[in-house]
Design an enzyme around this catalytic site. Sequence first.
Site, PDB file in Angstrom:
ATOM      1  N   HIS A 197      35.115  43.202  15.308  1.00  0.00           N
ATOM      2  CA  HIS A 197      35.877  42.903  16.370  1.00  0.00           C
ATOM      3  C   HIS A 197      35.586  44.075  17.450  1.00  0.00           C
ATOM      4  CE1 HIS A 197      39.520  41.281  18.890  1.00  0.00           C
ATOM      5  NE2 HIS A 197      39.843  42.618  18.944  1.00  0.00           N
ATOM      6  N   ASP A 227      46.035  39.784  16.624  1.00  0.00           N
ATOM      7  CA  ASP A 227      45.237  41.072  16.689  1.00  0.00           C
ATOM      8  C   ASP A 227      46.408  42.157  16.983  1.00  0.00           C
ATOM      9  OD1 ASP A 227      43.419  43.295  17.378  1.00  0.00           O
ATOM     10  OD2 ASP A 227      42.911  42.121  19.174  1.00  0.00           O
TER      11      ASP A 227
HETATM   12  C1  DX5 Z   1      44.599  46.811  20.607  1.00  0.00           C
HETATM   13  C2  DX5 Z   1      43.495  46.060  20.017  1.00  0.00           C
HETATM   14  C3  DX5 Z   1      43.385  45.783  18.648  1.00  0.00           C
HETATM   15  C4  DX5 Z   1      43.495  46.962  17.598  1.00  0.00           C
HETATM   16  C5  DX5 Z   1      43.717  46.679  16.316  1.00  0.00           C
HETATM   17  O1  DX5 Z   1      44.653  46.877  21.892  1.00  0.00           O
HETATM   18  O2  DX5 Z   1      43.111  44.681  20.841  1.00  0.00           O
HETATM   19  O3  DX5 Z   1      42.174  45.228  18.200  1.00  0.00           O
HETATM   20  O4  DX5 Z   1      42.362  47.759  17.873  1.00  0.00           O
HETATM   21  O5  DX5 Z   1      44.044  47.751  15.783  1.00  0.00           O
HETATM   22  P1  DX5 Z   1      44.994  47.844  14.482  1.00  0.00           P
HETATM   23  O6  DX5 Z   1      44.807  47.043  13.597  1.00  0.00           O
HETATM   24  O7  DX5 Z   1      45.168  49.323  14.259  1.00  0.00           O
HETATM   25  O8  DX5 Z   1      46.470  47.637  15.359  1.00  0.00           O
HETATM   26 ZN    ZN Z   2      41.519  43.431  19.981  1.00  0.00          ZN
END
Ligand code: DX5
Ligand code: ZN
Length: 221
Positions: free
Chosen positions: A35, A177
């Site tokens: 991602h 997400d």
């Molecule tokens: C936030 C992003 C996410 C984030 C997820 O704006 O879209 O993809 O990087 O990271 P974690 O799992 O640390 O919340």
């Molecule tokens: Zn994201």
Amino acid sequence: MTDTITLAPSLLAGKQDALGESLKLAESAKVKWLHLDIMDGHFVPNISFGPKALTDLRAQSELYFDVHLMLSNPDAHIESFINAGADSITIHCEPNYPIEDTLSLIRARGIKSGIALNPETDIEAILPYLRFVDLVLVMTVNPGFGGQSFIPSCLEKVSQLKNLKENENYNYKIEVDGGVTLENAAECLQSGADILVCGTAFYKSRNPQQFHQDILDIKLG
Ligand code: DX5
Ligand code: ZN
């Protein structure tokens, strides 16, 4: 419940001075997706990396590049992320730009298209696009930063999207997400998620390969 669980590590939680190393770590954990969070400092308060980083990562990997554009004007950047090697591009429904045309452009270029919605956005905002997107991304934190706490109430939208998909015969996958961990992953899957984005939980885990296996081993009632 989903037939296949896909874990998509978010490179935002990887080493920003060595993205290639963090990509290899994801590969070593045998994930199929990566991602990639693209932030413009305008739609969201933070800035991340751009298409050149993707191009360089693409040259060393065959992982599925799941590109999440958090931009005020995503329509202006589709070509460059497709040229950089995106396999799917997901755009947000909140900014003001021609969303339907942008999704059509993504699809016309032969890659998958997705629509994303923030925690405070109701699914009504994405209803017009559901019949032709490949992916719906439900934000479970406010976008902009990794490492935030999961907002459980967002899962209501995941359930609604799953029901809509079944009732209307839509084809999209549902991705969650933000703040996803081993502790809340079962709840996400139970609600109808097919794809789990994990940044911090994956990259900070002691053993990312085991983390992936633990996600795949989740049994749902
Ligand atoms: C936030 C992003 C996410 C984030 C997820 O704006 O879209 O993809 O990087 O990271 P974690 O799992 O640390 O919340
Ligand atoms: Zn994201």
